[in-house]
Design an enzyme around this catalytic site. Structure first.
Site, PDB file in Angstrom:
ATOM      1  N   TYR A  89     -22.637  17.014  37.727  1.00 38.28           N
ATOM      2  CA  TYR A  89     -21.879  17.452  36.552  1.00 38.28           C
ATOM      3  C   TYR A  89     -21.244  18.824  36.755  1.00 38.28           C
ATOM      4  CZ  TYR A  89     -24.206  13.639  34.027  1.00 38.28           C
ATOM      5  OH  TYR A  89     -24.666  12.411  33.624  1.00 38.28           O
ATOM      6  N   ASP A  91     -32.832   8.874  28.706  1.00 38.88           N
ATOM      7  CA  ASP A  91     -32.398   8.098  27.539  1.00 38.88           C
ATOM      8  C   ASP A  91     -33.069   6.730  27.525  1.00 38.88           C
ATOM      9  OD1 ASP A  91     -30.828  10.088  26.586  1.00 38.88           O
ATOM     10  OD2 ASP A  91     -29.006   8.879  26.418  1.00 38.88           O
ATOM     11  N   ASP A 133     -30.349  12.154  33.243  1.00 36.41           N
ATOM     12  CA  ASP A 133     -29.601  11.856  32.026  1.00 36.41           C
ATOM     13  C   ASP A 133     -29.841  10.398  31.620  1.00 36.41           C
ATOM     14  OD1 ASP A 133     -27.846  12.109  29.966  1.00 36.41           O
ATOM     15  OD2 ASP A 133     -26.046  12.356  31.192  1.00 36.41           O
ATOM     16  N   LYS A 186     -31.934   9.009  45.369  1.00 40.84           N
ATOM     17  CA  LYS A 186     -31.438   7.871  46.144  1.00 40.84           C
ATOM     18  C   LYS A 186     -31.310   8.325  47.600  1.00 40.84           C
ATOM     19  CE  LYS A 186     -29.334   4.473  44.779  1.00 40.84           C
ATOM     20  NZ  LYS A 186     -29.731   3.037  44.948  1.00 40.84           N
ATOM     21  N   ASP A 243     -33.033   3.793  41.206  1.00 40.07           N
ATOM     22  CA  ASP A 243     -32.721   2.475  40.621  1.00 40.07           C
ATOM     23  C   ASP A 243     -34.006   1.668  40.424  1.00 40.07           C
ATOM     24  OD1 ASP A 243     -32.890   2.467  43.398  1.00 40.07           O
ATOM     25  OD2 ASP A 243     -31.406   0.877  43.687  1.00 40.07           O
TER      26      ASP A 243
END
Ligand code: NAD
Length: 368
Positions: A142, A253, A249, A192, A225
């Protein structure tokens, strides 16, 4: 010794309504537990814009830097939607996070037994769930450069850059290990590393910090993942999860929704340790200003009250009082006290924001 200091920033919409209930808890702690705070209050978001023309005045920023902890309600609302980007209410919150350098975002996902039916997952998968996601908050994709939309040949290309320095990874890893020591002593780091160099470095640095400084904590690594799948399959396998800004993020959630209502979710954002050894800290509910219910006494104050419980634990070294407050919330829910967001379709009459606060204070009183 001076009382610990707390800056309250109620903000907009339901922010002031839920904060009024935290004030009741603070009053009770002073009166009945001899635990007094130097509480100051100031404006943030649209409320600050209305008075100062900016969503966070410099004087408020200076206060936030000086106190032991900041507790924020919520910012934003339709009245401010058309403002220039630079003075939007959310910029006040972003300025706080940036200038206090709050790099470690703590998002607990805790499922109170009384609300286990609210989850979209089976009751036995979520009942008693208590995990903590630590998300790196100030770096990663970001923020990395280069970023932008460029033209290459005859087409546009969108670019963002995932970039992490060793020190950025190390400090958030330390934050997760410290937390784990106060909980069940287990950290799972997610990245990852199979496809991203930044993920390889992430895994190496987390492992190094572990081996050198926190060998007593159990550390595992997981691809993010797979982490998402495991969170939905059997979330109770985790204690603390540490991950980068982007994966954090999404994963936080996802984990949050395991537990039901947005009105139940607290958070903390922590920075570097201050002179007193405690981290710089901003506590806030995950929810926004909920303009659709603002001013109607319908807001659930529990997310804000649980954010204050996190402040008791992480900024004020009052773990026992934090436990007492969380147990009071649990008791009230077990007794069937519900704000409207926690009602099943067929069920009873909801209590107001203020009645929920009163019920929690009564449960605190009954705990003595
Ligand atoms: P929201 O979280 O304000 O509301 C989403 C839904 O959840 C609404 O239906 C609302 O009534 C309900 N809800 C939220 N908190 C609740 C509570 N405590 N009790 C009962 N119900 C609750 O999100 P939104 O509607 O997308 O955004 C509204 C405004 O809040 C926007 O201006 C947005 O930018 C801002 N916002 C601020 C923050 C923050 O201050 N950290 C976070 C998210 C959104």
């Amino acid at each position: 010794m001076a009382n610990p200091s707390l800056l309250i920033l109620p903000g907009d919409g339901i922010g002031p309504e839920v904060m009024a209930e935290v004030r009741k808890v603070i009053g009770w702690l002073g009166e009945k537990r001899g635990l007094n705070f130097d509480v100051s209050e100031d404006l943030v978001g649209g409320a600050a814009y209305d008075v100062h023309g900016v969503p966070l005045a410099d004087s408020t920023m200076a206060k936030a830097q000086a106190v032991d902890a900041v507790l924020l309600g919520a910012v934003g609302g339709p009245k401010y939607d058309k403002l220039d980007f630079s003075v939007k209410p959310e910029r006040g919150l972003l300025r706080l996070r940036k200038e206090m350098d709050l790099y470690s975002n703590l998002r607990p996902a805790q499922c109170f037994d009384a609300l286990a039916d609210f989850s979209s997952l089976k009751k036995d998968v979520v009942a008693g769930l208590d995990i903590m996601i630590v998300r790196e908050l100030t770096s990663g994709v970001y923020f990395g450069e280069p970023r932008g939309i460029f033209t290459e040949g005859n087409e546009r290309v969108g670019i963002n850059t995932q970039r992490y320095t060793e020190s950025e990874i190390a400090r958030v890893a330390r934050s997760a290990f410290e937390l784990a020591r106060r909980r069940s002593n287990r950290v799972c780091s997610m990245e990852k590393a199979n496809v991203m160099e930044s993920g390889i470095l992430w895994r190496e640095v987390v492992q190094e910090i572990h081996d050198k400084e926190y060998p007593d904590v159990e550390l595992s690594h997981m691809y993010a993942d797979n982490g998402a799948m495991q969170l939905v399959r059997w979330p109770k396998q985790f204690d603390v999860i540490v991950t980068d800004n982007l994966f954090g993020d999404v994963l936080s959630d996802c984990a949050a929704m395991l537990t039901g209502s947005l009105g139940m979710l607290p958070s903390a954002s922590l920075g570097a340790p201050m002179a007193n050894g405690r981290p710089k800290a901003l506590y806030e509910p995950v929810h926004g200003s909920a303009p659709d219910i603002a001013g109607q006494g319908k807001a659930n104050p529990i997310a804000c009250i649980l954010s204050f419980a996190m402040a008791l634990r992480y900024s004020f070294d009052q773990g026992a009082e934090a436990d007492r407050l969380e147990k009071a919330v649990e008791k009230v829910l077990a007794d069937g006290v519900r704000t409207a967001d926690l009602m099943q379709k067929d069920g009873g009459t909801p209590v107001t924001t203020s009645q929920m606060g009163d019920a929690i204070v009564a449960a605190l009183e009954a705990s003595l």
